[in-house]
Design a protein around this motif. Sequence first.
Motif, short mmCIF file in Angstrom:
data_model
loop_
_atom_site.label_atom_id
_atom_site.label_comp_id
_atom_site.label_asym_id
_atom_site.label_seq_id
_atom_site.Cartn_x
_atom_site.Cartn_y
_atom_site.Cartn_z
N GLU A 57 0.83 -1.21 0.00
CA GLU A 57 0.00 0.00 0.00
C GLU A 57 0.86 1.25 0.00
O GLU A 57 0.48 2.26 -0.60
N ILE A 58 2.01 1.22 0.68
CA ILE A 58 2.93 2.36 0.67
C ILE A 58 3.38 2.64 -0.76
O ILE A 58 3.37 3.79 -1.22
N VAL A 59 3.79 1.61 -1.49
CA VAL A 59 4.23 1.79 -2.87
C VAL A 59 3.10 2.38 -3.71
O VAL A 59 3.33 3.33 -4.47
N GLY A 60 1.90 1.86 -3.60
CA GLY A 60 0.76 2.41 -4.35
C GLY A 60 0.48 3.86 -4.00
O GLY A 60 0.25 4.69 -4.89
N PHE A 61 0.51 4.16 -2.70
CA PHE A 61 0.30 5.54 -2.26
C PHE A 61 1.34 6.48 -2.87
O PHE A 61 1.01 7.53 -3.40
N LEU A 62 2.62 6.09 -2.81
CA LEU A 62 3.69 6.96 -3.31
C LEU A 62 3.63 7.10 -4.83
O LEU A 62 3.91 8.19 -5.36
N ARG A 63 3.26 6.05 -5.54
CA ARG A 63 3.10 6.17 -7.00
C ARG A 63 2.03 7.20 -7.34
O ARG A 63 2.22 8.04 -8.22
N ARG A 64 0.89 7.13 -6.65
CA ARG A 64 -0.19 8.11 -6.88
C ARG A 64 0.27 9.52 -6.52
O ARG A 64 0.01 10.48 -7.25
N LYS A 65 0.96 9.63 -5.39
CA LYS A 65 1.43 10.94 -4.91
C LYS A 65 2.33 11.60 -5.95
O LYS A 65 2.13 12.75 -6.32
N TRP A 66 3.36 10.87 -6.39
CA TRP A 66 4.35 11.48 -7.29
C TRP A 66 3.87 11.58 -8.72
O TRP A 66 4.47 12.29 -9.52
N ALA A 67 2.78 10.92 -9.07
CA ALA A 67 2.14 11.14 -10.38
C ALA A 67 1.38 12.46 -10.37
O ALA A 67 1.20 13.10 -11.41
N ARG A 68 0.94 12.89 -9.20
CA ARG A 68 0.17 14.12 -9.03
C ARG A 68 1.05 15.30 -8.62
O ARG A 68 0.84 16.43 -9.08
N GLU A 69 2.03 15.05 -7.76
CA GLU A 69 2.91 16.11 -7.23
C GLU A 69 4.21 16.10 -8.05
O GLU A 69 5.15 15.40 -7.72
N LEU A 70 4.23 16.89 -9.11
CA LEU A 70 5.33 16.88 -10.08
C LEU A 70 6.49 17.75 -9.63
O LEU A 70 6.29 18.75 -8.92
N ASP A 71 7.70 17.38 -10.03
CA ASP A 71 8.93 18.11 -9.68
C ASP A 71 9.07 18.29 -8.17
O ASP A 71 9.51 19.34 -7.68
N TYR A 72 8.72 17.26 -7.44
CA TYR A 72 8.72 17.20 -5.98
C TYR A 72 10.14 17.36 -5.43
O TYR A 72 11.05 16.64 -5.83
N ARG A 73 10.30 18.32 -4.49
CA ARG A 73 11.56 18.51 -3.77
C ARG A 73 11.22 18.74 -2.30
O ARG A 73 10.39 19.59 -1.98
N ALA A 91 8.94 20.59 4.63
CA ALA A 91 8.27 21.35 3.58
C ALA A 91 8.70 20.75 2.26
O ALA A 91 9.84 20.28 2.12
N TYR A 92 7.79 20.73 1.31
CA TYR A 92 8.16 20.31 -0.03
C TYR A 92 7.44 21.17 -1.04
O TYR A 92 6.38 21.72 -0.76
N GLU A 93 8.07 21.33 -2.19
CA GLU A 93 7.50 22.11 -3.28
C GLU A 93 7.20 21.19 -4.45
O GLU A 93 7.94 20.23 -4.70
N TRP A 94 6.12 21.49 -5.16
CA TRP A 94 5.68 20.67 -6.28
C TRP A 94 4.70 21.49 -7.10
O TRP A 94 4.24 22.54 -6.69
N HIS A 95 4.41 20.97 -8.29
CA HIS A 95 3.35 21.58 -9.10
C HIS A 95 2.43 20.50 -9.64
O HIS A 95 2.82 19.33 -9.75
N ASP A 96 1.21 20.90 -9.96
CA ASP A 96 0.26 19.97 -10.54
C ASP A 96 0.40 19.97 -12.06
O ASP A 96 1.24 20.70 -12.62
#
Length: 156
Positions: A57-73, A91-96
């Motif tokens: 479930e962690i892997v699935g959650f993170l795949r969904r997260k980083w597909a939505r939260e682009l250029d994540y830092r 804190a993290y920065e990202w764009h949709d």
Amino acid sequence: MNETRPPLPPYRAETAAQKVRLAEDAWNSRDPEKVSLAYTPDSKWRNRAERVTGRKEIVGFLRRKWARELDYRLIKELWAFTGNRIAVRFAYEWHDDAGNWFRSYGNENWEFDDSGLMRLRIASINDLPISESHRLFHWPLGRRPDGHQGLTELGL
């Protein structure tokens, strides 16, 4: 299987800070499988209002997260520790996909087993829309460079 993930509890200031930086580095890799290995096979998460249990479930959650939260830092900072528990702020920065930028702020409470694997992660997160000109995290995707300012130095 006898997995260990040093540093191991009980934590001291130095080892707790090291554990936080290792977690930051793993999350900045944006590799769900790699990140999941830091957690027990039956790890329990609360992330915002979502509940996650176990590595699959962690892997699935993170795949969904980083597909939505682009250029994540991400930047994490040690807040407190005792025994086998660590509290961090981050804190993290990202764009949709529409190009809207956000800075997400939060706190996490972590609990580790004796092998240094995280068995409990409780995260509270708030998203702040920002303009691209207000971004502060400009390193190339991946690990934050050692010389880059942390949250305190950035005034966050």
